[in-house]
Structure formats: C-alpha cells, structure tokens
Design an enzyme around this catalytic site. Structure first.
Site, PDB file in Angstrom:
ATOM      1  N   GLY A   9       0.845  -1.203   0.000  1.00 38.96           N
ATOM      2  CA  GLY A   9       0.000   0.000   0.000  1.00 38.96           C
ATOM      3  C   GLY A   9       0.878   1.250   0.000  1.00 38.96           C
ATOM      4  N   ASP A  35       2.027  -1.978  -4.294  1.00 34.68           N
ATOM      5  CA  ASP A  35       0.653  -1.489  -4.216  1.00 34.68           C
ATOM      6  C   ASP A  35      -0.121  -2.213  -5.322  1.00 34.68           C
ATOM      7  OD1 ASP A  35      -0.499   1.436  -2.872  1.00 34.68           O
ATOM      8  OD2 ASP A  35      -1.742   0.479  -4.391  1.00 34.68           O
ATOM      9  N   ILE A  36      -1.444  -2.088  -5.260  1.00 32.68           N
ATOM     10  CA  ILE A  36      -2.278  -2.704  -6.299  1.00 32.68           C
ATOM     11  C   ILE A  36      -2.303  -1.830  -7.556  1.00 32.68           C
ATOM     12  CG2 ILE A  36      -4.495  -1.670  -5.608  1.00 32.68           C
ATOM     13  CD1 ILE A  36      -5.512  -4.732  -5.824  1.00 32.68           C
ATOM     14  N   TYR A 143     -15.124   0.616   9.195  1.00 28.98           N
ATOM     15  CA  TYR A 143     -13.678   0.827   9.291  1.00 28.98           C
ATOM     16  C   TYR A 143     -13.211   0.635  10.735  1.00 28.98           C
ATOM     17  CZ  TYR A 143      -9.359   3.691   9.029  1.00 28.98           C
ATOM     18  OH  TYR A 143      -8.071   4.165   9.084  1.00 28.98           O
ATOM     19  N   LYS A 147     -10.641  -2.077  12.359  1.00 29.35           N
ATOM     20  CA  LYS A 147      -9.419  -1.703  13.081  1.00 29.35           C
ATOM     21  C   LYS A 147      -9.421  -2.299  14.488  1.00 29.35           C
ATOM     22  CE  LYS A 147      -7.207   0.811  10.013  1.00 29.35           C
ATOM     23  NZ  LYS A 147      -6.000   0.260   9.372  1.00 29.35           N
TER      24      LYS A 147
HETATM   25  N1  NAD Z   1      -4.490   8.882   6.455  1.00 29.35           N
HETATM   26  C1  NAD Z   1      -5.014   8.923   7.676  1.00 29.35           C
HETATM   27  O1  NAD Z   1      -5.426  10.000   8.142  1.00 29.35           O
HETATM   28  C2  NAD Z   1      -5.086   7.662   8.511  1.00 29.35           C
HETATM   29  C3  NAD Z   1      -5.556   7.769   9.837  1.00 29.35           C
HETATM   30  C4  NAD Z   1      -5.631   6.619  10.602  1.00 29.35           C
HETATM   31  C5  NAD Z   1      -5.202   5.408  10.086  1.00 29.35           C
HETATM   32  N2  NAD Z   1      -4.756   5.326   8.807  1.00 29.35           N
HETATM   33  C6  NAD Z   1      -4.354   4.000   8.317  1.00 29.35           C
HETATM   34  O2  NAD Z   1      -3.073   4.044   7.704  1.00 29.35           O
HETATM   35  C7  NAD Z   1      -3.022   3.129   6.593  1.00 29.35           C
HETATM   36  C8  NAD Z   1      -2.631   3.876   5.321  1.00 29.35           C
HETATM   37  O3  NAD Z   1      -3.575   4.910   5.129  1.00 29.35           O
HETATM   38  P1  NAD Z   1      -3.470   5.944   3.925  1.00 29.35           P
HETATM   39  O4  NAD Z   1      -4.092   7.195   4.419  1.00 29.35           O
HETATM   40  O5  NAD Z   1      -2.113   5.968   3.372  1.00 29.35           O
HETATM   41  O6  NAD Z   1      -4.491   5.277   2.898  1.00 29.35           O
HETATM   42  P2  NAD Z   1      -4.620   5.510   1.327  1.00 29.35           P
HETATM   43  O7  NAD Z   1      -6.006   5.168   0.943  1.00 29.35           O
HETATM   44  O8  NAD Z   1      -4.079   6.845   0.951  1.00 29.35           O
HETATM   45  O9  NAD Z   1      -3.616   4.416   0.756  1.00 29.35           O
HETATM   46  C9  NAD Z   1      -3.900   3.040   0.790  1.00 29.35           C
HETATM   47  C10 NAD Z   1      -3.135   2.386  -0.349  1.00 29.35           C
HETATM   48  O10 NAD Z   1      -3.480   1.001  -0.359  1.00 29.35           O
HETATM   49  C11 NAD Z   1      -3.608   0.600  -1.711  1.00 29.35           C
HETATM   50  N3  NAD Z   1      -4.438  -0.594  -1.811  1.00 29.35           N
HETATM   51  C12 NAD Z   1      -5.788  -0.697  -1.801  1.00 29.35           C
HETATM   52  N4  NAD Z   1      -6.171  -1.970  -1.964  1.00 29.35           N
HETATM   53  C13 NAD Z   1      -5.030  -2.701  -2.064  1.00 29.35           C
HETATM   54  C14 NAD Z   1      -4.759  -4.071  -2.249  1.00 29.35           C
HETATM   55  N5  NAD Z   1      -5.747  -4.983  -2.356  1.00 29.35           N
HETATM   56  N6  NAD Z   1      -3.472  -4.459  -2.322  1.00 29.35           N
HETATM   57  C15 NAD Z   1      -2.458  -3.568  -2.237  1.00 29.35           C
HETATM   58  N7  NAD Z   1      -2.652  -2.248  -2.060  1.00 29.35           N
HETATM   59  C16 NAD Z   1      -3.922  -1.829  -1.984  1.00 29.35           C
HETATM   60  C17 NAD Z   1      -4.220   1.789  -2.421  1.00 29.35           C
HETATM   61  O11 NAD Z   1      -3.976   1.723  -3.815  1.00 29.35           O
HETATM   62  C18 NAD Z   1      -3.517   2.947  -1.727  1.00 29.35           C
HETATM   63  O12 NAD Z   1      -2.359   3.335  -2.430  1.00 29.35           O
HETATM   64  C19 NAD Z   1      -4.397   2.472   6.547  1.00 29.35           C
HETATM   65  O13 NAD Z   1      -4.369   1.280   7.286  1.00 29.35           O
HETATM   66  C20 NAD Z   1      -5.281   3.474   7.249  1.00 29.35           C
HETATM   67  O14 NAD Z   1      -6.395   2.843   7.804  1.00 29.35           O
HETATM   68  C21 NAD Z   1      -4.699   6.431   8.015  1.00 29.35           C
END
Ligand code: NAD
Length: 313
Positions: A9, A35-36, A143, A147
């Site tokens: 990811g 990433d996907i 979500y 988590k």
């Molecule tokens: N951004 C925030 O504010 C925030 C807050 C709390 C927790 N998080 C957690 O941090 C982590 C990353 O968050 P983010 O904000 O970077 O999310 P994001 O949505 O920006 O990125 C997620 C990435 O995962 C990739 N993805 C989706 N399905 C996939 C698959 N099947 N295989 C491989 N890759 C895949 C997407 O293409 C994307 O690039 C997540 O677990 C999210 O829950 C984020």
C-alpha cells in the site's frame, strides 16, 4: 546494513512518504514499495516497486522470498468514509491483508510487522476528551470495527505465537505530497489546496467538530521510532494511542486566514459528520511517550505554515 523492508500500500497518503523516508534511512534498494496500482512519478522512480494485491497471500509470499524481506509495513486498507459505502469490500481488504502478513510472521518468513490502527477504534460511548489508552471501544463504523478487530488479532498473534507486531492509532493525517484516500479527516488536507486555488472552502464537517490530527512528518517519525525501538520496550501489542494536535474546522480556517487574507469557509456537513461525531476530540498518548519516547513536533500554526509553503512550491 538494514534487512530488506516491504511496504504494502506504498502509493497511498502515508505509504508514499514512509517509502521516501525509509529509503533515505536504509537505502533505496533495501525498501521495496508495492501497491495494487502504480503511484506518483517521484515514488515510482525512487526505487524498486512491485504490483501486489494485499489480499493474495501467495503473491506476498513470493515477493517476501524473492527479496528476502524481513519487515513488512502494511498500509493497504479501505478508509473510513469509503468503507461506509462498501462495507464487505472494506472488511475483506482490511482483515485479509492483516491475516496474510501476521501469518507470514507466525511462520517466521518475516520477523517484524507494522500495521496501523486508527482513532476510529473508539466509538460514541468512549470518553471524548483525552481518550485513554484503555477505555470503552464500541466503534460504530465498518472501518472502526475492522481496526478494532485487527488490534485484537495483533495482540493475539503476539501473545500466542510471539509475532513482533507494532501499531499506532493514527489520528487524521495532514500532508502535501499525496492526497488523502477517503477518510473522515480529509477536509484538513483539501482545505489548504482550495485555500490556495480559490481562497475559500466548503467543509463537509461542522465548524466546531474537534478531532485529533497530526502533521505527516510527525506520523512518519512515530512509525519509524516505534519500529526501531527494542522489542522489550513495546508493552502495548494491540495499538498505541498517538496524539499530535486537536482542532476544529473553524480553528483551522482561522489559522489559514492569517496567511491568506479574506479566506472564507462554509459548512455543509454530509454523512461524514456522523462518523466524526463518534470519534474522540483529543487523545491521551502517555503510554507511547513513556514506553518509546514519543513526542510530537508540529502544532496547528506550524502545520499551516508548512502546508502552504510546500503547496505553493
Ligand atoms: N491517512 C489517515 O489520516 C489515517 C488515519 C488513521 C489510520 N490510517 C491507516 O493508515 C493506513 C494507510 O492509510 P493511507 O491514508 O495511506 O491510505 P490511502 O487510501 O491513501 O492508501 C492506501 C493504499 O493502499 C492501496 N491498496 C488498496 N487496496 C489494495 C490491495 N488490495 N493491495 C495492495 N494495495 C492496496 C491503495 O492503492 C492505496 O495506495 C491504513 O491502514 C489506514 O487505515 C490512516
């Protein structure tokens, strides 16, 4: 030399910056981004990349074997707002990807795992202010349920199988390199882009919705510090509370207006208001501070300054 790292990811909001920082620290060839889908040009050109589906165990295992991966950062997930639209897809992605990585560690194919949790693990019955590390957790979003279940499974794999898994409950993250991916705190990034483009912003949360937030540099530093800490210091194996700053959309608009004269904000709350209302306003992160030395650096004024400066280029 550091053992090879795989980021799953890597093209998302956090993964992109985590990849850059880990490559700076450990060398580009030691950090495999996956990433996907393909990511931004800078990321794609910064080192090795694999197209990889986080729900496909054998595909991850192949990459792990090929590059002799030792640590996995699992950043793939469906975020809060999008997950409300596709509940089963969110559950499948968020849970299966975690099991895949935990099982690789259980079978000793990798030795360390980072998996992020979120303030979404809390719910409407959780104390809202200075939310403790251990408290009522009754999440009301798909979500948040994923988590919270993930946290329980991380703790279980650590206790039962000795898996070295580490986690923080990120608050809403504010960054300029990559746009956010469908969360309830996305307004806190969009607002800066719109402020520079149009001088105004229509916010999907109400003016006084206070939420815990953090500038991305702090979040990346926390993540890497936690992963670098000696295992015996990490007492919490579900996920650590992590705090940066708290503010409302109104306060954020006021901090932007100090730099962009006449900046205007309007409020048009949508379905994300209900999600935000179920989350804490502020977080008690004493355990992270005590056990592995966490300390945030960016407040709202510094975040606004950094965001506007970097987005202007
Ligand atoms: N951004 C925030 O504010 C925030 C807050 C709390 C927790 N998080 C957690 O941090 C982590 C990353 O968050 P983010 O904000 O970077 O999310 P994001 O949505 O920006 O990125 C997620 C990435 O995962 C990739 N993805 C989706 N399905 C996939 C698959 N099947 N295989 C491989 N890759 C895949 C997407 O293409 C994307 O690039 C997540 O677990 C999210 O829950 C984020």
């Amino acid at each position: 030399m550091h053992n090879p790292i795989l980021i799953i990811g890597a093209c998302g909001q956090i993964g992109t910056e985590l990849t850059f920082e880990l490559r700076n620290k450990y060398g580009a060839e030691n950090v495999i981004a996956s990433d996907i889908r393909e990511g931004g040009e800078a990321l794609m050109q910064s080192g090795p990349f694999e197209l990889l589906d986080a729900t496909n165990y054998s595909a991850i295992e192949d990459v792990v074997m090929h590059y002799e991966i030792d640590e996995v950062y699992l950043m793939a997930a469906m975020l809060s707002a999008t997950a409300e639209k596709f509940p089963m897809r969110a559950w499948n992605l968020n849970m299966n990807s975690l099991f895949n990585v935990l099982n690789l560690a259980k079978d000793k194919k990798i030795s360390k795992v980072f998996w992020p949790s979120s303030i979404a693990v809390f719910g409407p019955n959780t104390p809202k202010n200075n939310t403790p590390q251990n408290t009522i957790m009754e999440p009301s979003t798909v979500y948040g349920i994923s988590k919270q279940s993930g946290e329980r499974w991380c703790e279980y794999y650590h206790k039962k199988y000795g898996v070295d898994v580490r986690s923080v409950r990120y608050p809403g993250l504010i960054s300029w390199k990559t746009m956010p991916g469908g969360g309830t705190t996305d307004y806190a990034v969009e607002i800066y882009h719109e402020a520079l483009k149009k001088g105004s912003y229509e916010c999907f949360l109400d003016s006084d919705t206070e939420l815990p937030m953090m500038y991305m540099d702090d979040a990346i530093r926390a993540t890497i510090n936690l992963m670098d800490s000696p295992s015996e210091k990490i007492k919490v194996r579900s996920s650590y509370n992590l705090a940066g700053m708290n503010f409302t959309p109104k306060q954020m608009a006021e901090s932007i207006a100090k730099h962009i004269a006449g900046f205007e904000i309007r409020y048009a709350p949508d379905f994300r208001q209900e999600i935000a209302d179920s989350w804490p306003s502020s977080i008690d992160d004493a355990a992270a501070r005590r056990e592995w030395g966490w300390e945030p650096r960016f407040d709202l004024a510094q975040t606004t300054e950094a965001m506007l400066k970097n987005l202007k280029g």
